[in-house]
Design an enzyme around this catalytic site. Structure first.
Site, PDB file in Angstrom:
ATOM      1  N   HIS A 149       2.901   2.037   2.384  1.00 46.48           N
ATOM      2  CA  HIS A 149       2.882   2.215   0.934  1.00 46.48           C
ATOM      3  C   HIS A 149       2.744   0.874   0.219  1.00 46.48           C
ATOM      4  CE1 HIS A 149       7.012   0.703   0.420  1.00 46.48           C
ATOM      5  NE2 HIS A 149       7.326   1.408   1.505  1.00 46.48           N
ATOM      6  N   CYS A 165       9.528   1.103   6.533  1.00 43.30           N
ATOM      7  CA  CYS A 165       8.124   1.296   6.169  1.00 43.30           C
ATOM      8  C   CYS A 165       7.322   0.007   6.290  1.00 43.30           C
ATOM      9  CB  CYS A 165       8.029   1.803   4.733  1.00 43.30           C
ATOM     10  SG  CYS A 165       8.775   3.427   4.504  1.00 43.30           S
TER      11      CYS A 165
END
Length: 189
Positions: A149, A165
């Site tokens: 992301h 992440c």
């Protein structure tokens, strides 16, 4: 007069130094408008064959040690390299093979239970917007709660700063998002 000339030349060299430093970190594989000097020396071109048994529609390698994401198109005509943020600790790092299972522009964010245990000040939910830690685009991996992301906090790129992440500059995740289909194969090392 000689002292003044020496002072002026030294001052000019000092003012030119940031431009020289920027020129030294340029990399032929780097595509983007927001280079980082924290880890550019570790960026190395990779071969897809060293990480995947076959080419997929797209192949993505996230290298947590060099803090770089590698992208190969199916016909290998396009290879891209992006600086990333990576998980804060090895315990938060998931390694192995997965794929992109869905994509979202303007993602919302719900911290996991373990994130809220580590930081009770986190909100229970955050809608899309400029304060959202997932940035402008998110690609969800086959593992629950793991994503590639964007981030609005550009200080995180090039560092161990995520809860699991892989983060990219918003401009770069938008580019990657536009060329990566659902089903793309992903490997985290």
């Amino acid at each position: 007069m000689t002292q003044r000339r020496t002072f002026l030349l030294a001052g000019g060299a000092f003012l030119a130094a940031p431009g020289v430093l920027r020129a030294q970190v340029s990399d032929p594989w780097f595509r983007g408008n927001a280079p980082t000097r924290r880890n550019m020396s570790s960026f190395r071109a990779q071969r897809w064959e060293d990480h995947f048994s076959k080419r997929g529609v797209v192949s993505i390698l996230a290298d947590t040690s060099s803090r770089a994401l590698h992208y190969w198109s199916a016909d290998l005509s396009d290879y891209r390299l992006y600086p990333t943020s990576v998980p804060m600790t090895d315990e938060l790092t998931r390694r192995g093979y997965t794929s992109i299972v869905r994509k979202r522009v303007g993602p919302d964010w719900t911290p996991t239970v373990s994130m809220r245990e580590r930081n009770p000040d986190l909100p229970a939910y955050m809608p899309p917007g400029p304060d959202n830690p997932l940035g402008t685009h998110a690609m969800y991996l086959g593992w629950p709660a793991y994503l590639i992301h964007g981030t609005h906090d550009t200080r995180k790129i090039g560092r161990r700063s995520s809860s699991g992440c892989i983060g990219l500059y918003n401009e770069m995740i938008a580019e990657l998002f536009s060329i990566t289909p659902v089903g793309a194969q992903v490997r985290l090392i």
